[in-house]
Design a protein around this motif. Structure first.
Motif, PDB file in Angstrom:
ATOM      1  N   UNK B  25       3.841  -5.778 -11.353  1.00  0.00           N
ATOM      2  CA  UNK B  25       2.415  -5.994 -11.091  1.00  0.00           C
ATOM      3  C   UNK B  25       1.819  -4.833 -10.292  1.00  0.00           C
ATOM      4  N   UNK B  26       2.642  -4.068  -9.609  1.00  0.00           N
ATOM      5  CA  UNK B  26       2.121  -2.893  -8.880  1.00  0.00           C
ATOM      6  C   UNK B  26       1.423  -1.941  -9.841  1.00  0.00           C
ATOM      7  N   UNK B  27       1.933  -1.850 -11.087  1.00  0.00           N
ATOM      8  CA  UNK B  27       1.300  -0.970 -12.071  1.00  0.00           C
ATOM      9  C   UNK B  27      -0.067  -1.532 -12.452  1.00  0.00           C
ATOM     10  N   UNK B  28      -0.150  -2.828 -12.640  1.00  0.00           N
ATOM     11  CA  UNK B  28      -1.424  -3.459 -13.015  1.00  0.00           C
ATOM     12  C   UNK B  28      -2.439  -3.285 -11.882  1.00  0.00           C
ATOM     13  N   UNK B  29      -1.939  -3.500 -10.651  1.00  0.00           N
ATOM     14  CA  UNK B  29      -2.825  -3.366  -9.490  1.00  0.00           C
ATOM     15  C   UNK B  29      -3.363  -1.938  -9.394  1.00  0.00           C
ATOM     16  N   UNK B  30      -2.466  -0.970  -9.504  1.00  0.00           N
ATOM     17  CA  UNK B  30      -2.884   0.439  -9.433  1.00  0.00           C
ATOM     18  C   UNK B  30      -3.917   0.749 -10.508  1.00  0.00           C
ATOM     19  N   UNK B  31      -3.692   0.245 -11.700  1.00  0.00           N
ATOM     20  CA  UNK B  31      -4.572   0.485 -12.830  1.00  0.00           C
ATOM     21  C   UNK B  31      -5.954  -0.123 -12.581  1.00  0.00           C
ATOM     22  N   UNK B  32      -5.977  -1.387 -12.170  1.00  0.00           N
ATOM     23  CA  UNK B  32      -7.244  -2.099 -11.980  1.00  0.00           C
ATOM     24  C   UNK B  32      -8.055  -1.477 -10.844  1.00  0.00           C
ATOM     25  N   UNK B  33      -7.410  -1.204  -9.743  1.00  0.00           N
ATOM     26  CA  UNK B  33      -8.132  -0.632  -8.597  1.00  0.00           C
ATOM     27  C   UNK B  33      -8.693   0.746  -8.962  1.00  0.00           C
ATOM     28  N   UNK B  34      -7.925   1.532  -9.691  1.00  0.00           N
ATOM     29  CA  UNK B  34      -8.391   2.862 -10.078  1.00  0.00           C
ATOM     30  C   UNK B  34      -9.563   2.751 -11.050  1.00  0.00           C
ATOM     31  N   UNK B  35      -9.601   1.691 -11.825  1.00  0.00           N
ATOM     32  CA  UNK B  35     -10.752   1.484 -12.713  1.00  0.00           C
ATOM     33  C   UNK B  35     -11.993   1.129 -11.896  1.00  0.00           C
ATOM     34  N   UNK B  36     -11.778   0.306 -10.878  1.00  0.00           N
ATOM     35  CA  UNK B  36     -12.914  -0.177 -10.082  1.00  0.00           C
ATOM     36  C   UNK B  36     -13.449   0.886  -9.131  1.00  0.00           C
ATOM     37  N   UNK B  37     -12.565   1.706  -8.584  1.00  0.00           N
ATOM     38  CA  UNK B  37     -13.001   2.734  -7.624  1.00  0.00           C
ATOM     39  C   UNK B  37     -12.761   4.110  -8.239  1.00  0.00           C
ATOM     40  N   UNK B  38     -13.763   4.698  -8.776  1.00  0.00           N
ATOM     41  CA  UNK B  38     -13.578   5.980  -9.476  1.00  0.00           C
ATOM     42  C   UNK B  38     -13.217   7.105  -8.513  1.00  0.00           C
ATOM     43  N   UNK B  39     -12.242   7.896  -8.910  1.00  0.00           N
ATOM     44  CA  UNK B  39     -11.846   9.087  -8.123  1.00  0.00           C
ATOM     45  C   UNK B  39     -11.431  10.174  -9.093  1.00  0.00           C
ATOM     46  N   UNK B  40     -11.254  11.350  -8.589  1.00  0.00           N
ATOM     47  CA  UNK B  40     -10.726  12.431  -9.422  1.00  0.00           C
ATOM     48  C   UNK B  40      -9.260  12.121  -9.749  1.00  0.00           C
ATOM     49  N   UNK B  41      -8.757  12.790 -10.764  1.00  0.00           N
ATOM     50  CA  UNK B  41      -7.396  12.496 -11.247  1.00  0.00           C
ATOM     51  C   UNK B  41      -6.357  12.587 -10.125  1.00  0.00           C
ATOM     52  N   UNK B  42      -6.370  13.724  -9.399  1.00  0.00           N
ATOM     53  CA  UNK B  42      -5.342  13.928  -8.362  1.00  0.00           C
ATOM     54  C   UNK B  42      -5.450  12.838  -7.295  1.00  0.00           C
ATOM     55  N   UNK B  43      -6.690  12.561  -6.900  1.00  0.00           N
ATOM     56  CA  UNK B  43      -6.892  11.555  -5.855  1.00  0.00           C
ATOM     57  C   UNK B  43      -6.456  10.181  -6.349  1.00  0.00           C
ATOM     58  N   UNK B  44      -6.746   9.878  -7.617  1.00  0.00           N
ATOM     59  CA  UNK B  44      -6.352   8.579  -8.169  1.00  0.00           C
ATOM     60  C   UNK B  44      -4.842   8.433  -8.118  1.00  0.00           C
ATOM     61  N   UNK B  45      -4.126   9.463  -8.615  1.00  0.00           N
ATOM     62  CA  UNK B  45      -2.664   9.400  -8.611  1.00  0.00           C
ATOM     63  C   UNK B  45      -2.121   9.211  -7.202  1.00  0.00           C
ATOM     64  N   UNK B  46      -2.578  10.076  -6.287  1.00  0.00           N
ATOM     65  CA  UNK B  46      -2.018  10.042  -4.931  1.00  0.00           C
ATOM     66  C   UNK B  46      -2.375   8.766  -4.179  1.00  0.00           C
ATOM     67  N   UNK B  47      -3.542   8.207  -4.466  1.00  0.00           N
ATOM     68  CA  UNK B  47      -3.874   6.958  -3.773  1.00  0.00           C
ATOM     69  C   UNK B  47      -2.911   5.849  -4.208  1.00  0.00           C
ATOM     70  N   UNK B  48      -2.659   5.777  -5.519  1.00  0.00           N
ATOM     71  CA  UNK B  48      -1.694   4.761  -6.011  1.00  0.00           C
ATOM     72  C   UNK B  48      -0.308   5.028  -5.479  1.00  0.00           C
ATOM     73  N   UNK B  49       0.069   6.320  -5.524  1.00  0.00           N
ATOM     74  CA  UNK B  49       1.420   6.672  -5.078  1.00  0.00           C
ATOM     75  C   UNK B  49       1.612   6.346  -3.598  1.00  0.00           C
ATOM     76  N   UNK B  50       0.701   6.842  -2.789  1.00  0.00           N
ATOM     77  CA  UNK B  50       0.825   6.671  -1.331  1.00  0.00           C
ATOM     78  C   UNK B  50       0.822   5.183  -0.955  1.00  0.00           C
TER      79      UNK B  50
END
Lengths: 816, 119
Positions: B25-50
């Protein structure tokens, strides 16, 4: 949307999740993502070292309330209002702390290891099924469910286990399921029966060597074989004190007409063999001393069953109480009751009888369908049982097993019998047809006196056990109990003709005539897997007897007086090598000192000055044992290797006794593969020279001390697969023929000493811990105590002691 | 600030989902949150990763501390990385972080208009 980056990253994410959610192969059998997740994976099994075991639980199956008080070693003291609730709680606690081992052992008993381990276990599963393990369990189950009381007890126990299984979630699943990626299965009464059959196999299956003897019979006569593997050794110290008169048998088994040719002369060769045999040294010690030999004038009972040492341990310590009484001791997860223990009136302990209760019959089938066999002058239909073996990662395997009047055809053309097309070997085993052996423990747990004990043990049929007994009334007793065939001389030594009923077992020895002794004048009784009676016992009772430990126990008990519990604990940990004390003088006498290499001369001196104790640091013991093993091979190896079959060499004791009388050891000393004539001096000297080479090497590596040489280890049940869960390199001496019978990973699996005073004073320890969870501090907390020969005082808690400082946690059970 | 809020959101939602649903579910959560809060690619990846790296690392370390390292040491040996609970906790975090980061990145690509990126 950026199509290509999206598709690439989305695919990568999905692929990564997929890979992390499935097993990566044999080396990493677990799905890594699932396994590492701190919320559902293995981290959840890392128990807080300050974890609380308090709880308030309720279940619809309960009739009343039950309280469980855990002491500082996590031993539960259960107080229930009635029997059914008592065994429900026992089942629940067994499952809570030991579910994986119960599940694994019963699957193994049934021949279902391939479901977990894949194709490499098919051979094991087929062997279990062809031995008729499930068939035997189904038979016992009928008896277990026929009696209303027994049915209620087993049903409650099963319900308790399942109540726990139903609470499990992915995160609370025991660790081993997460590693191997499978799930526990519902418990049933049949699985309890299967577990008891696993014990029967462990203790009453490896006690015969019929297939090997049949093979050896191609080269050796019956007289020769009986001399190589004697049943009554010169130095036997039997259970029944010598001089005791035995009742004249009411029935004597008749040797079949024509046996001289059909059985003793024309025994057909066999190629079949059992691959997964129980350990030869599955045995035990128990003894009882009467009040006239103890300092407190009350009996003391001691017991230490020798089994494979494993983590989790085979035993789980418990107190079981109802208003009718309470009992304490070692329980067997997967079965209700206390198996070895005591109550307010008596104490009991068991050792293995070692009796041979398993024979083979040669079956002639009509054709390769194996559905009809020749019996009593006609073709008789065989029952065909189709075994379905599910295999992880491979197709299902089907195995058809023919059942005859004797039992299942274990070996045939499809399974390890390559010599004949239409023949097969049926196995007849006492464990195939037993009643509810568990009833013995139900009654022993509640026994108040000697009569209750005798009534209780009568129900025990297989595996035959030596039940030691002591009571507060001052009685001591020891009965060898089991259902044993009444055989004619040498019956069952070889595979027997199975074309009619003439070679079948003709009767069983009446229970009252089983070897036993009560309150002997000498004031003590003991059993240590030796032959239970001397040659005056009027029945032929073959078995895989082990005699030196009994001699050592007798040696000590006979001279001891004013005995204390401390003395008995010391005796359980005693390292005296009685075998060596007889053998070393012979070795020294027959060594040709001029023929020794320099290192061998040093070894010779070390053995000469050795004190005959197999302590952990002893180098003398290492040299002696290697020398002895090497000498055994020198003497027997050349003749026995001709059998072309893995056969057990004659016992050390046999060699010693023969050598005392005859320096040619009946002519076996000569190496028949050489033209020259070897003498005992040459063989003993050569064996020591060989030994010295090994010892020199060991000394360089600092591994010549006995404990280091043995490398005592307690492995997790899954052995090499979970090596980091093992305890290795324990500093413990002893050997299979020494009272403290610790071998590499085999030995005293539970040590108990009970003084029948008021109040009872009892001590116990086993090499493990109460929790089966490798992430718990209670997984292995008792190993060092056990290894150093120390004990815990056992607490038979009374109601009213709930506020005692020893109570650390409380779990309450109530009706929902 | 947006990065920070995203991390917090993923941590909280992942933790809650982790108690009830399978680990992925961590993948689903990362996906959904990134859809809801738009960021640049690098920022999106690192926010999920961190987010999940820290969540899993901290959870693992806390459990390990309470357990005195008994089990993680044994599992470390089993997995061939020696008896080092802290390293195992870091590996745990890295795996969780990588899955979530990749999921967030793919959501970012799903959301991002092509034109804006070309600029």
């Amino acid at each position: 949307m950026r199509v290509i980056p999206f598709l690439v990253t989305a695919a990568a994410t999905i692929l990564l999740v997929f890979l992390l959610n499935r097993p990566l192969g044999d080396k990493v059998p677990m799905p890594v993502g699932k396994f590492l997740s701190p919320q559902t994976g293995f981290w959840q099994n890392a128990e807080d070292t300050a974890a609380s075991f308090n709880g308030m639980l309720s279940f619809p199956e309960l009739k009343g309330r039950a309280e469980v008080y855990f002491d500082e070693r996590l031993v539960p003291h259960v107080f229930a209002e009635n029997d059914e609730d008592l065994y429900f709680v026992q089942g629940y606690l067994h499952a809570k702390f030991r579910l994986f081992q119960m599940d694994l052992q019963t699957r193994a008993a049934e021949g279902r290891v391939s479901e977990i381990a894949g194709p490499k276990a098919i051979g094991y599963d087929r062997e279990q099924r062809r031995l008729g393990m499930k068939f035997a369990a189904e038979y016992s189950l009928q008896a277990m469910e026929k009696d209303a009381r027994a049915r209620a007890v087993y049903a409650a126990y099963t319900a308790g286990i399942n109540a726990y299984i139903h609470t499990l979630t992915q995160s609370s699943l025991p660790l081993e399921y997460k590693i191997l990626n499978f799930e526990p299965e519902e418990w049933t009464n049949l699985r309890t029966a299967l577990l008891l059959k696993m014990m029967a196999k462990m203790l009453a299956s490896g006690t015969e060597k019929d297939l090997a003897t049949t093979r050896l019979h191609q080269l050796f006569s019956t007289t020769q074989l009986n001399a190589l593997y004697p049943q009554v050794p010169d130095s036997l110290k039997p259970i029944v004190p010598p001089g005791t008169a035995f009742v004249k048998p009411g029935f004597t088994a008749k040797i079949p007409a024509g046996a001289a040719a059909a059985y003793f002369r024309d025994t057909p060769p066999v190629t079949a063999f059992e691959q997964y045999t129980p350990d030869r040294d599955n045995g035990s010690n128990n003894w009882v001393v009467a009040g006239n030999k103890t300092v407190n004038k009350v009996p003391i009972l001691a017991n230490d069953p020798h089994l494979e040492l494993s983590l989790p341990s085979i035993w789980y310590e418990m107190q079981l109480s109802t208003p009718q009484g309470k009992t304490y001791g070692a329980t067997l997860p997967g079965s209700p009751y206390v198996i070895i223990g005591f109550n307010d009136s008596i104490a009991w302990g068991v050792t293995n009888a070692q009796r041979d209760v398993k024979d083979y019959y040669s079956i002639r089938f009509k054709d390769r369908q194996r559905s009809e066999y020749w019996f009593n002058n006609q073709w008789k239909p065989a029952q065909l049982r189709i075994e379905t073996i599910k295999v992880k990662g491979a197709p299902v395997v089907y195995d058809t097993v023919s059942y005859t009047v004797f039992g299942p055809v274990m070996y045939d053309e499809s399974f390890r019998d390559t010599l004949t097309k239409n023949n097969g070997l049926a196995v007849k085993w006492a464990a195939h047809h037993t009643g509810d052996d568990g009833n013995t423990f139900y009654l022993l747990n509640r026994a108040k006196n000697y009569d209750d004990y005798v009534t209780a043990i009568r129900f025990f049929e297989c595996p035959g056990q030596n039940f030691a007994f002591a009571s507060k009334a001052g009685t001591i007793a020891l009965w060898q109990q089991g259902k044993f065939p009444n055989r004619w001389e040498n019956q069952g030594m070889y595979v027997m003709p199975g074309t009619d009923s003439s070679y079948d077992w003709q009767a069983f020895i009446p229970q009252a005539e089983n070897p036993h002794a009560v309150n002997p004048d000498r004031g003590y009784l003991f059993s240590a897997n030796q032959r239970p009676a001397d040659a005056s016992y009027p029945y032929y009772i073959p078995g895989a007897y082990i005699n030196p430990r009994a001699s050592a126990i007798d040696h000590y008990l006979s001279s001891m007086n004013n005995i204390t519990t401390q003395n008995m604990m010391e005796l359980q940990n005693n390292y005296f090598n009685i075998m060596a004390s007889d053998m070393v003088p012979l070795l020294l006498k027959y060594t040709d000192e001029t023929g020794l290499s320099a290192p061998a001369r040093k070894c010779f001196e070390q053995v000469k000055s050795w004190n005959r104790f197999a302590g952990p640091e002893s180098v003398g013991q290492t040299i002696y044992q290697v020398w002895m093993d090497s000498l055994s091979v020198n003497i027997w190896g050349d003749e026995l290797v001709r059998a072309g079959f893995k056969v057990e060499l004659p016992a050390e004791q046999t060699l010693m006794e023969l050598l005392k009388k005859d320096s040619t050891v009946m002519g076996y000393v000569d190496d028949i593969r050489t033209p020259g004539k070897e003498t005992i001096r040459m063989q003993v000297t050569d064996a020591l020279n060989k030994t010295a080479n090994l010892i020199t090497q060991l000394e360089k590596e600092e591994k010549a001390g006995w404990a280091k040489f043995k490398d005592v280890s307690v492995y997790h049940l899954l052995k090499e697969a979970l090596l980091p869960f093992a305890h290795t390199g324990l500093n413990v001496g002893g050997w299979g023929n020494i009272i403290n019978a610790v071998k590499k990973s085999h030995g005293p699996s539970w040590r108990m000493v009970v003084q029948l005073s008021t109040p009872t004073e009892a001590y116990g320890v086993y090499p493990g811990g109460q929790s089966g969870n490798p992430g718990s501090r209670f997984y292995d907390n008792a190993i060092d105590t056990w290894a150093s020969g120390k004990y815990y005082q056992l607490w038979l808690m009374n109601s009213g002691e709930e506020a005692d400082a020893r109570v650390k946690w409380k779990m309450s059970f109530a009706q929902k | 600030m947006k990065f920070f809020i995203t991390v917090i959101a993923i941590v909280l939602l992942s933790y809650v989902c982790g108690s009830y649903f399978p680990w992925w579910m961590i993948a689903v959560v990362g996906f959904v949150i990134a859809l809801l809060i738009p960021q640049r690619a690098a920022a999106a990846f690192w926010s999920g990763f961190v987010a999940v790296f820290l969540l899993w690392l901290v959870l693992a370390l806390r459990i390990n501390a309470a357990n005195d390292g008994i089990l993680a040491g044994r599992i470390g040996l089993l997995l061939g990385i020696e008896k080092s609970p802290v390293l195992l906790a870091v590996i745990t975090g890295l795996i969780g972080g990588l899955v979530t980061g990749l999921a967030a990145l793919s959501a970012c690509y799903l959301r991002q208009p092509k034109a804006r990126l070309i600029k």
